[in-house]
Scaffold this motif. Sequence first.
Motif, PDB file in Angstrom:
ATOM      1  N   LYS A  59       1.059  -1.148  -0.385  1.00 18.97           N
ATOM      2  CA  LYS A  59       0.012   0.554  -0.178  1.00 18.97           C
ATOM      3  C   LYS A  59       0.732   1.343   0.227  1.00 18.97           C
ATOM      4  O   LYS A  59       1.073   2.473  -0.326  1.00 18.97           O
ATOM      5  CB  LYS A  59      -1.338  -0.377   1.287  1.00 18.97           C
ATOM      6  CG  LYS A  59      -2.095  -1.135   1.239  1.00 18.97           C
ATOM      7  CD  LYS A  59      -3.137  -1.345   2.302  1.00 18.97           C
ATOM      8  CE  LYS A  59      -4.224  -2.110   1.958  1.00 18.97           C
ATOM      9  NZ  LYS A  59      -3.280  -3.430   2.366  1.00 18.97           N
ATOM     10  N   LEU A  60       2.517   1.565   0.714  1.00 20.63           N
ATOM     11  CA  LEU A  60       2.229   1.705   0.992  1.00 20.63           C
ATOM     12  C   LEU A  60       3.548   2.337  -0.554  1.00 20.63           C
ATOM     13  O   LEU A  60       3.777   3.870  -1.231  1.00 20.63           O
ATOM     14  CB  LEU A  60       4.445   2.304   1.115  1.00 20.63           C
ATOM     15  CG  LEU A  60       5.163   2.629   1.965  1.00 20.63           C
ATOM     16  CD1 LEU A  60       4.356   3.874   3.177  1.00 20.63           C
ATOM     17  CD2 LEU A  60       6.387   2.309   2.652  1.00 20.63           C
ATOM     18  N   GLN A  61       3.494   1.889  -1.625  1.00 18.22           N
ATOM     19  CA  GLN A  61       4.371   1.979  -3.045  1.00 18.22           C
ATOM     20  C   GLN A  61       3.512   2.717  -3.618  1.00 18.22           C
ATOM     21  O   GLN A  61       3.427   3.438  -3.807  1.00 18.22           O
ATOM     22  CB  GLN A  61       4.760   0.724  -2.856  1.00 18.22           C
ATOM     23  CG  GLN A  61       6.472  -0.098  -2.277  1.00 18.22           C
ATOM     24  CD  GLN A  61       6.722  -1.173  -3.207  1.00 18.22           C
ATOM     25  OE1 GLN A  61       5.848  -2.043  -3.221  1.00 18.22           O
ATOM     26  NE2 GLN A  61       8.083  -1.870  -3.067  1.00 18.22           N
ATOM     27  N   VAL A  62       2.262   2.166  -3.619  1.00 24.71           N
ATOM     28  CA  VAL A  62       1.562   2.394  -4.374  1.00 24.71           C
ATOM     29  C   VAL A  62       0.632   4.006  -3.722  1.00 24.71           C
ATOM     30  O   VAL A  62       0.712   5.216  -4.719  1.00 24.71           O
ATOM     31  CB  VAL A  62      -0.596   1.808  -4.132  1.00 24.71           C
ATOM     32  CG1 VAL A  62      -1.138   2.945  -4.432  1.00 24.71           C
ATOM     33  CG2 VAL A  62      -0.644   1.011  -4.417  1.00 24.71           C
ATOM     34  N   ILE A  63       1.208   4.508  -2.998  1.00 23.51           N
ATOM     35  CA  ILE A  63       0.810   6.416  -2.454  1.00 23.51           C
ATOM     36  C   ILE A  63       1.484   6.926  -2.735  1.00 23.51           C
ATOM     37  O   ILE A  63       1.787   7.680  -3.166  1.00 23.51           O
ATOM     38  CB  ILE A  63       0.755   6.226  -0.538  1.00 23.51           C
ATOM     39  CG1 ILE A  63      -0.892   5.299  -0.239  1.00 23.51           C
ATOM     40  CG2 ILE A  63       0.670   7.505  -0.057  1.00 23.51           C
ATOM     41  CD1 ILE A  63      -0.906   4.951   1.499  1.00 23.51           C
ATOM     42  N   ALA A  64       3.070   6.266  -2.524  1.00 21.06           N
ATOM     43  CA  ALA A  64       4.285   7.033  -2.781  1.00 21.06           C
ATOM     44  C   ALA A  64       4.772   6.574  -4.425  1.00 21.06           C
ATOM     45  O   ALA A  64       4.990   8.046  -5.210  1.00 21.06           O
ATOM     46  CB  ALA A  64       5.668   5.894  -2.396  1.00 21.06           C
ATOM     47  N   GLN A  65       4.273   6.187  -5.195  1.00 25.65           N
ATOM     48  CA  GLN A  65       3.670   6.920  -6.723  1.00 25.65           C
ATOM     49  C   GLN A  65       3.141   7.584  -7.063  1.00 25.65           C
ATOM     50  O   GLN A  65       3.033   8.366  -7.681  1.00 25.65           O
ATOM     51  CB  GLN A  65       3.448   5.395  -7.478  1.00 25.65           C
ATOM     52  CG  GLN A  65       3.751   5.140  -9.243  1.00 25.65           C
ATOM     53  CD  GLN A  65       3.504   3.577 -10.212  1.00 25.65           C
ATOM     54  OE1 GLN A  65       2.832   3.007  -8.574  1.00 25.65           O
ATOM     55  NE2 GLN A  65       3.786   3.284 -11.030  1.00 25.65           N
ATOM     56  N   TRP A  66       1.530   7.753  -6.154  1.00 25.82           N
ATOM     57  CA  TRP A  66       0.708   8.413  -6.803  1.00 25.82           C
ATOM     58  C   TRP A  66       1.452   9.725  -6.022  1.00 25.82           C
ATOM     59  O   TRP A  66       1.355  10.833  -7.090  1.00 25.82           O
ATOM     60  CB  TRP A  66      -0.158   7.860  -5.790  1.00 25.82           C
ATOM     61  CG  TRP A  66      -1.654   9.141  -5.995  1.00 25.82           C
ATOM     62  CD1 TRP A  66      -2.277  10.283  -6.092  1.00 25.82           C
ATOM     63  CD2 TRP A  66      -2.559   9.682  -4.588  1.00 25.82           C
ATOM     64  NE1 TRP A  66      -2.760  11.270  -6.286  1.00 25.82           N
ATOM     65  CE2 TRP A  66      -2.970  10.949  -4.530  1.00 25.82           C
ATOM     66  CE3 TRP A  66      -1.773   8.946  -2.869  1.00 25.82           C
ATOM     67  CZ2 TRP A  66      -3.787  11.717  -3.584  1.00 25.82           C
ATOM     68  CZ3 TRP A  66      -2.559   9.658  -2.077  1.00 25.82           C
ATOM     69  CH2 TRP A  66      -3.846  10.217  -2.361  1.00 25.82           C
ATOM     70  N   LEU A  67       1.788  10.339  -5.051  1.00 24.02           N
ATOM     71  CA  LEU A  67       2.277  11.001  -4.766  1.00 24.02           C
ATOM     72  C   LEU A  67       3.765  11.626  -5.241  1.00 24.02           C
ATOM     73  O   LEU A  67       3.915  12.538  -5.053  1.00 24.02           O
ATOM     74  CB  LEU A  67       1.871  11.003  -3.101  1.00 24.02           C
ATOM     75  CG  LEU A  67       0.780  10.836  -2.630  1.00 24.02           C
ATOM     76  CD1 LEU A  67       0.879  10.925  -1.124  1.00 24.02           C
ATOM     77  CD2 LEU A  67      -0.042  12.247  -2.939  1.00 24.02           C
ATOM     78  N   LYS A  68       4.395  10.611  -5.672  1.00 27.81           N
ATOM     79  CA  LYS A  68       5.381  10.818  -6.765  1.00 27.81           C
ATOM     80  C   LYS A  68       6.542  11.013  -4.979  1.00 27.81           C
ATOM     81  O   LYS A  68       7.382  11.810  -5.433  1.00 27.81           O
ATOM     82  CB  LYS A  68       4.969  12.160  -8.071  1.00 27.81           C
ATOM     83  CG  LYS A  68       4.531  11.961  -8.743  1.00 27.81           C
ATOM     84  CD  LYS A  68       4.359  12.809  -9.950  1.00 27.81           C
ATOM     85  CE  LYS A  68       3.380  12.329 -11.429  1.00 27.81           C
ATOM     86  NZ  LYS A  68       2.143  11.859 -10.752  1.00 27.81           N
TER      87      LYS A  68
END
Length: 141
Positions: A59-68
């Motif tokens: 989930k953290l990876q998805v958030i990080a990708q979204w927020l760049k």
Amino acid sequence: MNEKMEFAERLRSAMLAAGYPDRPAVLEREFNSRYWGRSVTFQAVSRWLGGKSIPSQDKLQVIAQWLKVEPQALRFGDRAVSAIREQRAQWEDPRFYREREAIDAFLALPAEQRKVVRDVIRAFAKAGDGASPGKDDKKTR
């Protein structure tokens, strides 16, 4: 301040920096539209933003990708990422090419041969420290 609160601050800052309000409803909507697993609840994202929990790595990876942002920076902060980069830069220093080459060769060896090399290195390390090999050998294997 604890680890969860620090994460929440980084998450809020990243959301704001990316142009999103730091609200649970926004995080829930944006996260669930990008995550292919089971949707998260409003309560779960509220806990992330409130410093009560930290999302799992996927989930953290998805958030990080979204927020760049880098996942490591979001999870651990910029200081941790800087420390990793410094260690990596030290490892990539051309002066240590022969050591990297030796370690790569070591890792390519079969397990039995790696054990022999480890034992030789330990013996050299003990000799360099002035300690004599002996009864502590079994503890380090």
